[in-house]
Design a protein around this motif. Structure first.
Motif, PDB file in Angstrom:
ATOM      1  N   PRO A   6      82.504 -44.235  21.552  1.00 32.85           N
ATOM      2  CA  PRO A   6      82.141 -43.411  20.405  1.00 32.85           C
ATOM      3  C   PRO A   6      81.960 -44.296  19.165  1.00 32.85           C
ATOM      4  CG  PRO A   6      84.390 -42.912  21.151  1.00 32.85           C
ATOM      5  CD  PRO A   6      83.837 -43.955  22.060  1.00 32.85           C
ATOM      6  N   ALA A  12      80.122 -42.194  12.260  1.00 33.47           N
ATOM      7  CA  ALA A  12      79.987 -40.761  12.548  1.00 33.47           C
ATOM      8  C   ALA A  12      79.786 -39.963  11.263  1.00 33.47           C
ATOM      9  CB  ALA A  12      81.209 -40.249  13.306  1.00 33.47           C
ATOM     10  N   PRO A  82      83.054 -37.176  17.912  1.00 32.19           N
ATOM     11  CA  PRO A  82      82.151 -37.875  18.828  1.00 32.19           C
ATOM     12  C   PRO A  82      82.782 -38.361  20.126  1.00 32.19           C
ATOM     13  CG  PRO A  82      82.724 -39.288  16.990  1.00 32.19           C
ATOM     14  CD  PRO A  82      83.305 -37.935  16.691  1.00 32.19           C
ATOM     15  N   THR A  86      81.392 -34.049  24.409  1.00 35.66           N
ATOM     16  CA  THR A  86      80.006 -34.488  24.260  1.00 35.66           C
ATOM     17  C   THR A  86      79.070 -33.716  25.187  1.00 35.66           C
ATOM     18  OG1 THR A  86      80.402 -36.317  25.786  1.00 35.66           O
ATOM     19  CG2 THR A  86      80.638 -36.784  23.426  1.00 35.66           C
ATOM     20  N   TYR A 139      76.484 -35.566  16.222  1.00 37.55           N
ATOM     21  CA  TYR A 139      77.657 -35.576  17.099  1.00 37.55           C
ATOM     22  C   TYR A 139      78.206 -34.152  17.171  1.00 37.55           C
ATOM     23  CZ  TYR A 139      77.360 -40.552  16.215  1.00 37.55           C
ATOM     24  OH  TYR A 139      76.913 -41.834  16.122  1.00 37.55           O
TER      25      TYR A 139
END
Length: 186
Positions: A6, A12, A82, A86, A139
């Motif tokens: 991630p 992110a 994230p 997923t 994300y």
């Protein structure tokens, strides 16, 4: 299961801010977003969770934090995760637990949770349908909102009921090439 690591918390958050600026605000997908973004009232949280259980604990903490915060300090929270959920179908299943957490905390009617995911797909849409992009974020993200803020925004926006349809029209005009041109890639 993917072996891709991630992103860092900073990556992110940066990708999500870019998405909010270019897609959510830039395309006016949410006419209420610009004011809270400009006033810096959106709390961006990149979760380190790697399991649904960890995310559930963090979601509960963030809901309570939002409830306790003054609206002029934090109006809404984007809980970006994230490293977990997923897969869109796993994420979608988690949303039931998220609603249960909201209820268990006694926050139903005060806060609500909206959902965004890179592979978001409406039940009646094809996987590649452009309208899915209204809820596609870089994300997996849980959007925690104050009901009072939504009520005030809807009262100030006369055509709030038409937002979803307008968003679909906007995305259809934009098309896949236009969406790609926004350069929202992570």
């Amino acid at each position: 299961m993917s072996t891709t690591l991630p992103p860092s918390a900073e990556q992110a958050v940066a990708a999500t801010r870019n998405w909010v600026d270019k897609a959510v605000i830039g395309l006016n997908l949410c006419p209420f977003a610009k004011a809270v973004q400009v006033k810096q009232l959106i709390r961006y949280v990149a979760s380190p969770a790697t399991s649904p259980e960890q995310l559930a604990e963090e979601l509960a903490r963030e809901l309570l934090l939002l409830q306790a915060a003054a609206p002029e300090e934090i109006d809404t929270t984007l809980l970006i995760h994230p490293g977990v959920l997923t897969d869109f179908y796993d994420y979608n299943d988690f949303l039931r637990l998220a609603d249960d957490i909201l209820i268990d905390l006694g926050l139903e009617g005060e806060l609500q949770i909206a959902s965004f995911h890179p592979d978001y797909q409406f039940a009646d849409a094809a996987p590649d349908a452009i309208e899915n992009h209204t809820n596609r974020s870089p994300y997996p993200t849980l959007h925690l909102l104050r009901e009072s803020s939504l009520d005030a925004a809807v009262a100030a926006f006369p055509d709030a009921a038409d937002i979803f349809e307008k968003n679909i029209e906007t995305l259809r005009r934009l098309g896949p090439a236009g969406w790609k041109a926004l350069k929202l890639d992570k």
